[in-house]
Design a protein around this motif. Structure first.
Motif, mmCIF file in Angstrom:
data_model
loop_
_atom_site.group_PDB
_atom_site.id
_atom_site.type_symbol
_atom_site.label_atom_id
_atom_site.label_comp_id
_atom_site.label_asym_id
_atom_site.label_seq_id
_atom_site.Cartn_x
_atom_site.Cartn_y
_atom_site.Cartn_z
ATOM 1 N N GLN A 181 -7.930 -52.763 76.403
ATOM 2 C CA GLN A 181 -7.754 -51.547 76.650
ATOM 3 C C GLN A 181 -9.176 -51.245 77.466
ATOM 4 O O GLN A 181 -9.270 -50.602 78.864
ATOM 5 C CB GLN A 181 -7.462 -50.662 75.594
ATOM 6 N N ASP A 184 -3.852 -56.038 75.334
ATOM 7 C CA ASP A 184 -3.605 -54.974 74.597
ATOM 8 C C ASP A 184 -3.346 -53.649 75.875
ATOM 9 O O ASP A 184 -4.193 -53.297 76.475
ATOM 10 C CB ASP A 184 -5.133 -54.438 74.118
ATOM 11 N N SER A 230 -4.898 -53.037 67.833
ATOM 12 C CA SER A 230 -6.119 -53.628 68.415
ATOM 13 C C SER A 230 -6.914 -54.470 67.454
ATOM 14 O O SER A 230 -7.259 -55.432 67.863
ATOM 15 C CB SER A 230 -6.636 -52.275 69.018
#
Ligand SMILES: Nc1ncnc2c1ncn2[C@@H]1O[C@H](COP(=O)(O)OP(=O)(O)OP(=O)(O)O)[C@@H](O)[C@H]1O
Ligand SMILES: [Mg+2]
Length: 269
Positions: A122, A198, A77
């Motif tokens: 996310q 992500d 990330s």
């Protein structure tokens, strides 16, 4: 009749002459959309410092989808956040379409992010007081598009993710998977050149998840560049290349186990 009428064929190029335009010359790699050069990111200082990335280099060109895999905490990330200009490296350089991000001021960076980069993170970051169409249209409107044009493009993007009927629903009136698709539509809308995802399939059933990956693939095939963080090998198979991270460094880079060709052949695309 002359035997030499018509256009004279160009002499064969054996790769020794510099291309006039590396982006369009067949056989010559196009200019990188994303170029990470020995990028480091350290949080904190002294003994408590966390080295999230410790010298990662990565080039992603137009038409290329790169999957990033690795254990939890390995820096995936962080890599996407730096690639998207949402955070700055402690050392090293990030370039998007040749532009070093550290040379841009805040406004320039914000403009590049709105126009050229699509994120699916996310944490979805949908705005609760805006309905689905308004959420998707927002980056275009922030960028000066008229409301009608922004709305039309937003509806097109929602249609691409199969939500054309739900444009007037607010995020809390949508399921987790539908919210995720709104976030994906927002990342696709407009002319984004760099798609950063992500774990975009986290809240989706496998069929919708595959549809999302196919969308990402289609955008990349149309000339964008993409980076896809995933834990699943069958998702990484949609990529052209897989980069593995461990403890903030690249440990391996391979072709996916099952090629995208096989997936596309099986998907009826
Ligand atoms: N703001 C922060 N402050 C301190 N440490 C951080 C911060 N953000 C990330 N880290 C640390 O940096 C490392 C890399 O984090 P990152 O979120 O990039 O991992 P990841 O590979 O995406 O993991 P996951 O698969 O769990 O999402 C981790 O050890 C994490 O705890
Ligand atoms: Mg992560």
């Amino acid at each position: 009749m002359s035997a030499v009428s018509g256009p004279v064929p160009a002499a064969p190029d054996h790769g020794t002459t510099p291309p006039p335009d590396a982006g369009t010359t067949p056989g010559v790699p196009a200019e990188a959309v994303l170029d990470l050069r020995d990028v480091h990111r350290t949080h904190g200082t002294g003994p408590a410092a966390v080295h999230a990335l410790r010298g990662v280099s990565l080039v992603v060109r137009p038409g290329e989808l790169v999957a990033v895999m690795g254990p939890s905490g390995s820096g995936k990330s962080t890599l996407l956040t730096l690639a998207g200009g949402l955070d700055s490296p402690t050392a090293g350089e990030v370039r998007v379409e040749g532009q070093p991000l550290h040379e841009l001021n805040r406004r320039g960076l914000a403009r590049l992010r709105r126009r050229r980069i699509g994120y699916i993170f996310q944490n979805l970051n949908l705005i609760g007081s805006l309905n689905a169409v308004e959420n998707v249209a927002l980056p275009l409107e922030l960028d000066g598009s008229g409301v009608r044009r922004a709305r039309r493009l937003a509806l097109e993007a929602l249609t691409e993710v199969g939500l054309s009927e739900l444009g007037d629903r607010f995020p809390d009136q949508l399921s987790g998977g539908q919210q995720q698709r709104v976030a994906i539509a927002r990342a696709l809308v407009g002319e984004r050149r760099l798609m950063l995802a992500d774990e975009p399939t986290g809240a989706l059933d496998s069929q919708t998840g595959e549809a999302v990956l196919r969308l990402l693939r289609r955008r990349v095939d149309a000339g964008a560049a993409g980076v896809l963080v995933t834990h699943e090998a069958r998702h990484a198979a949609w990529a052209d290349r897989v980069v593995f991270l461990r403890d903030g460094v690249t440990v391996d880079s391979t072709a996916p186990l099952v090629g995208v060709e096989a997936l596309l052949a099986g998907s009826g695309r």
